[in-house]
Scaffold this active site. Structure first.
Site, PDB file in Angstrom:
ATOM      1  N   CYS A   1      45.779  31.453  41.701  1.00  0.00           N
ATOM      2  CA  CYS A   1      47.084  31.328  41.060  1.00  0.00           C
ATOM      3  C   CYS A   1      46.864  31.285  39.555  1.00  0.00           C
ATOM      4  O   CYS A   1      45.734  31.331  39.078  1.00  0.00           O
ATOM      5  CB  CYS A   1      47.795  30.057  41.536  1.00  0.00           C
TER       6      CYS A   1
ATOM      7  N   SER B   1      42.372  48.416  37.662  1.00  0.00           N
ATOM      8  CA  SER B   1      41.173  47.575  37.744  1.00  0.00           C
ATOM      9  C   SER B   1      39.881  48.376  37.632  1.00  0.00           C
ATOM     10  O   SER B   1      38.838  47.817  37.293  1.00  0.00           O
ATOM     11  CB  SER B   1      41.187  46.770  39.046  1.00  0.00           C
TER      12      SER B   1
ATOM     13  N   CYS C   1      31.122  35.676  48.754  1.00  0.00           N
ATOM     14  CA  CYS C   1      31.666  36.881  49.386  1.00  0.00           C
ATOM     15  C   CYS C   1      30.632  37.998  49.463  1.00  0.00           C
ATOM     16  O   CYS C   1      30.754  38.908  50.294  1.00  0.00           O
ATOM     17  CB  CYS C   1      32.923  37.351  48.663  1.00  0.00           C
TER      18      CYS C   1
ATOM     19  N   ASP D   1      35.955  52.513  41.240  1.00  0.00           N
ATOM     20  CA  ASP D   1      36.837  51.391  41.564  1.00  0.00           C
ATOM     21  C   ASP D   1      36.054  50.090  41.459  1.00  0.00           C
ATOM     22  O   ASP D   1      34.816  50.095  41.408  1.00  0.00           O
ATOM     23  CB  ASP D   1      37.414  51.557  42.978  1.00  0.00           C
ATOM     24  N   ASP D   2      36.794  48.978  41.447  1.00  0.00           N
ATOM     25  CA  ASP D   2      36.145  47.677  41.254  1.00  0.00           C
ATOM     26  C   ASP D   2      35.452  47.173  42.510  1.00  0.00           C
ATOM     27  O   ASP D   2      34.378  46.585  42.453  1.00  0.00           O
ATOM     28  CB  ASP D   2      37.173  46.641  40.778  1.00  0.00           C
TER      29      ASP D   2
ATOM     30  N   CYS E   1      33.530  31.847  39.774  1.00  0.00           N
ATOM     31  CA  CYS E   1      33.922  32.855  40.761  1.00  0.00           C
ATOM     32  C   CYS E   1      33.562  34.254  40.271  1.00  0.00           C
ATOM     33  O   CYS E   1      34.074  34.717  39.250  1.00  0.00           O
ATOM     34  CB  CYS E   1      35.422  32.768  41.042  1.00  0.00           C
TER      35      CYS E   1
ATOM     36  N   CYS F   1      36.067  34.589  51.725  1.00  0.00           N
ATOM     37  CA  CYS F   1      36.155  33.602  50.647  1.00  0.00           C
ATOM     38  C   CYS F   1      36.984  32.418  51.138  1.00  0.00           C
ATOM     39  O   CYS F   1      38.090  32.612  51.647  1.00  0.00           O
ATOM     40  CB  CYS F   1      36.799  34.209  49.405  1.00  0.00           C
TER      41      CYS F   1
END
Length: 477
Positions: A2, A285, A438, A347-348, A238, A384
């Site tokens: 968030c 991204s 992850c 891509d990410d 993270c 995660c």
């Protein structure tokens, strides 16, 4: 994940909070809320939807006072119901308390059960309400927020960055491993704490530094001070903030995210060079990654996909079906740039694989001869538990497939992931300073049924530092 923000501003906080939340909209699209305080009254407005939908001039003018906090929500835990919209407000013996939380606790259920056995009634399904009860429990005996935060850090297990409004004072604190980002800024007539530095930029403020892991920051009309509540023998920022979640123009734990992603793109080329005609990003991204790849390879950077700027982030949409529908609306091919070209598509990350498959199909239908998919993260193989919406192994395409099987499933000509060591090098810190659960299946906090790394946390009595110049000296020393 968030977005949270807390502001003390002598000219009023409702509009600064609004603009800061707007800058953090990428961190949550489900709901938005603001709580402010004036005199003896706590004012709150919380609505499901985007920031621009949640507030207007009238609602903002009704949020009175020079101190307040705000929140945008992306639910990884807790139901999508109005009761879960933050900030949460509590009243206890003349104290007005509002709380907003970014993160995910892994011991919410056991803490909640403990309080329910005592007769506590809960109105929401989130861990944030548990944090509120822990704080009120400490305030009942000592009325000290420092003691309350120390109790939180002893009892909470998981990731958390928290802003709390206690009457006319903002308190902000970060878990001892620093999993979630949180930073401090100086604005014209006060101070701000926020999940990312872009919220400070939105107010034309100055980034001072990050909130240290295990630190409690206090802001009121007299200024800013801090105390170190806990220290750990490692950090665990993270890694997905750098890979995807943070805005590219944010500075996270001292690193400009755009530069990290550009270096990852360079490392992608160095690790396994591919011959192609154009380097094409998956916007937005993948853009910084593609810029780095094109820079290192000398292959032209050409946009082959155009993004609908009115679409939000498909990754954080609540259902897979919604994510799939959104891809076609969100992205459209530039056929003239793709036809008969060997496309290096950058891509990410690949999480579930469904979005990547659809994008590859779109580019092939536009006439591309070859599609080489280069990915700015290693294979995501584990869920995660600490705040990113990757809840089960069965959803992760790389969990049960090798690279060739993933390539075949997606339909690309070739598939290249950045090597783990090259990712670490691009970020500029070692694995011990990052949460890589992850990617490795090893987590920095104890999670039932999962492998965890050993982390030791000490709880210390700190000394307050009470002015901005002190913070600046600490930052450079």
């Amino acid at each position: 994940m968030c977005g949270i923000v807390g502001i003390v501003d002598a000219g009023g906080v409702s509009f600064p909070l609004y603009y800061s939340l707007y800058a953090l909209q990428h961190r949550g699209q489900e709901s938005a809320g603001i709580s402010s305080f004036e005199g003896t009254t706590l004012y709150t407005h919380r609505v499901q939807g985007l920031v621009a939908e949640a507030f207007n001039s009238n609602t903002l003018q009704g949020l009175r006072g020079n101190v307040g906090i705000g929140h945008v929500r992306y639910p990884t835990a807790g139901s999508k119901v109005p009761e879960n919209i933050q900030p949460f407000n509590f009243q206890y013996r003349g104290l007005n308390l509002a709380i907003a939380h970014d993160g995910n606790l892994v011991n919410t259920a056991e803490l909640r059960e403990e309080y329910e056995r005592r007769g506590q009634i809960f109105c929401t399904t989130t861990g944030t309400e548990v944090i509120g009860n822990i704080i009120v429990e400490a305030l009942r005996t000592s009325r000290s927020m420092e003691d309350a935060v120390r109790l939180c850090m002893r009892r909470l297990r998981g990731s958390y960055a928290v802003v709390a409004l206690l009457n006319g004072t903002i308190y902000a604190f970060r878990d001892p491993l620093g999993i979630k980002p949180l930073c401090i800024g100086k604005i014209d007539r006060g101070y701000i704490v926020a999940s990312e530095s872009v919220a400070i930029d939105a107010l034309d403020g100055t980034l001072v530094r990050d909130v240290r892991p295990g630190e409690l920051v206090r802001i009121d009309e007299d200024g800013l001070s801090s105390i170190q509540v806990a220290t750990a023998n490692r950090r665990a920022h993270c890694i997905f903030e750098y890979i995807y979640f943070a805005r590219a123009d944010s500075v996270i734990d001292g690193r400009l995210v755009y530069d990290v992603r550009r270096r990852i793109g360079q490392n992608l080329y160095d690790a396994d060079p591919v011959e192609g005609d154009i380097v094409c990003p998956v916007p937005d991204s993948g853009t910084a990654y593609a810029a780095g790849y094109a820079e290192r390879s000398g292959i032209p950077f050409v946009e082959g996909l155009m993004k609908n700027r009115y679409m939000g982030r498909t990754f954080i949409m609540p259902t897979q079906q919604q994510r799939e529908w959104a891809v076609r609306i969100k992205l459209n091919t530039v056929r003239g740039n793709l036809k008969d070209r060997r496309v290096i598509l950058v891509d990410d990350s690949i999480v579930r694989g469904t979005t990547s498959r659809r994008i590859v199909n779109m580019i092939r239908e536009a006439g591309a001869k070859e599609i080489h998919l280069c990915v700015g993260s290693p294979p995501i193989i584990a869920p995660c538990y600490l705040g990113v919406d990757m809840p089960t192994r069965t959803e992760l395409i790389a969990n049960s497939r090798d690279v060739e099987a993933v390539r075949e499933s997606i339909g690309a000509t070739s598939l290249i992931y950045v090597p783990f060591e090259d990712l670490m090098g691009a970020i500029g810190c070692g694995e011990r300073d990052l949460c890589t659960g992850c990617l490795t299946g090893c987590y920095p906090v104890e999670i039932l049924g999962e492998k965890s790394c050993h982390c030791a946390v000490d709880y210390v009595a700190g000394t307050h530092q009470s002015n901005l110049s002190t913070f600046g000296k600490q930052q450079t020393s």
